[in-house]
Design a protein around this motif. Sequence first.
Motif, PDB file in Angstrom:
ATOM      1  N   ILE A   1     -66.177 -89.023 -19.920  1.00  0.00           N
ATOM      2  CA  ILE A   1     -67.297 -89.962 -20.066  1.00  0.00           C
ATOM      3  C   ILE A   1     -68.200 -89.564 -21.227  1.00  0.00           C
ATOM      4  O   ILE A   1     -68.488 -90.363 -22.127  1.00  0.00           O
ATOM      5  N   SER A   2     -68.657 -88.308 -21.221  1.00  0.00           N
ATOM      6  CA  SER A   2     -69.646 -87.896 -22.223  1.00  0.00           C
ATOM      7  C   SER A   2     -69.037 -87.771 -23.616  1.00  0.00           C
ATOM      8  O   SER A   2     -69.600 -88.275 -24.601  1.00  0.00           O
ATOM      9  N   LEU A   3     -67.869 -87.136 -23.718  1.00  0.00           N
ATOM     10  CA  LEU A   3     -67.259 -86.961 -25.029  1.00  0.00           C
ATOM     11  C   LEU A   3     -66.743 -88.285 -25.571  1.00  0.00           C
ATOM     12  O   LEU A   3     -66.915 -88.596 -26.764  1.00  0.00           O
ATOM     13  N   GLY A   4     -66.136 -89.077 -24.695  1.00  0.00           N
ATOM     14  CA  GLY A   4     -65.656 -90.387 -25.137  1.00  0.00           C
ATOM     15  C   GLY A   4     -66.792 -91.282 -25.606  1.00  0.00           C
ATOM     16  O   GLY A   4     -66.729 -91.868 -26.691  1.00  0.00           O
ATOM     17  N   ALA A   5     -67.857 -91.352 -24.801  1.00  0.00           N
ATOM     18  CA  ALA A   5     -68.998 -92.194 -25.163  1.00  0.00           C
ATOM     19  C   ALA A   5     -69.686 -91.675 -26.416  1.00  0.00           C
ATOM     20  O   ALA A   5     -70.067 -92.453 -27.304  1.00  0.00           O
ATOM     21  N   GLY A   6     -69.853 -90.345 -26.504  1.00  0.00           N
ATOM     22  CA  GLY A   6     -70.540 -89.765 -27.651  1.00  0.00           C
ATOM     23  C   GLY A   6     -69.799 -90.000 -28.958  1.00  0.00           C
ATOM     24  O   GLY A   6     -70.405 -90.367 -29.977  1.00  0.00           O
TER      25      GLY A   6
ATOM     26  N   ILE B   1     -72.300 -82.892 -27.426  1.00  0.00           N
ATOM     27  CA  ILE B   1     -72.522 -81.491 -27.049  1.00  0.00           C
ATOM     28  C   ILE B   1     -72.230 -81.292 -25.566  1.00  0.00           C
ATOM     29  O   ILE B   1     -71.561 -80.334 -25.169  1.00  0.00           O
ATOM     30  N   VAL B   2     -72.729 -82.212 -24.735  1.00  0.00           N
ATOM     31  CA  VAL B   2     -72.439 -82.144 -23.298  1.00  0.00           C
ATOM     32  C   VAL B   2     -70.937 -82.214 -23.058  1.00  0.00           C
ATOM     33  O   VAL B   2     -70.375 -81.476 -22.233  1.00  0.00           O
ATOM     34  N   GLY B   3     -70.258 -83.096 -23.795  1.00  0.00           N
ATOM     35  CA  GLY B   3     -68.813 -83.227 -23.650  1.00  0.00           C
ATOM     36  C   GLY B   3     -68.071 -81.965 -24.039  1.00  0.00           C
ATOM     37  O   GLY B   3     -67.121 -81.557 -23.355  1.00  0.00           O
ATOM     38  N   PHE B   4     -68.493 -81.314 -25.121  1.00  0.00           N
ATOM     39  CA  PHE B   4     -67.844 -80.073 -25.551  1.00  0.00           C
ATOM     40  C   PHE B   4     -68.086 -78.954 -24.532  1.00  0.00           C
ATOM     41  O   PHE B   4     -67.184 -78.158 -24.265  1.00  0.00           O
TER      42      PHE B   4
END
Length: 243
Positions: A29-34, A209-212
């Motif tokens: 969710i976070s990395l894809g959206a970011g 950053i959250v995704g990483f």
Amino acid sequence: MSIWEYANPKKFAETASRLLPWVAAVVAISLGAGLIWGFFFTPDDYKQGATVKIIFIHVPAAMMAVNVWGMMLVTSLVWLIRRHHVSALAAKAAAPVGMVFTLVALATGAFWGQPMWGTWWEWDPRLTAFLILFLFYLGYMALWQAVENPDTAADLTAVLCMVGSVFAVLSRYAVKFWNQGLHQDSTILKVAEKDPLDVAYYQPLILCIVGFIALFVALVLYRTVTEIRARRLAVLMARERLA
């Protein structure tokens, strides 16, 4: 409940298996959206053009390259002080992940720096410290493979990790220690200051950053469980040979 309960390999493996699907969902969710937001829905910079969008990969990778080594230092110290095997295996599991983050940071930095600085590489204090940190990652992994006894390997790599922490700190704060060099200081936390990171880039960057971070947690959980099972298998095979 004490955190030291998870020093039990079985307890750690069971907990990691329960957490992995949730952490993987955060990654998606976070990395894809970011990345989608950052690369497709942010404007080009008035100076750097579309090149600035490398920030959505370069900055999180560079942050994680340093922080992964910090995590390895903490878990290595836990091993040296308390002799918990899970902590040593977690450090071992994190090293290849940190190495890849460092390589990504170096590569994306080169692609970003070439049009901005006119060169693919400069012996800038921060860049040099990052390159040395990358070599320490390789040395750490090689040392684990070179030493046959796992406890001895854990001891030696823990010492190497402490030495390498010097370059992890330098790669983060070199710009503050030396006023010379091409690399700028961090601008992520300077949104309200003069010449800040533009808000248009700031929000998707935080998501990346959250995704990483979540990606690192997921990979380390998975790899640590794999290391625990490999260690258990090695013990069982050794017992069979002695029987």
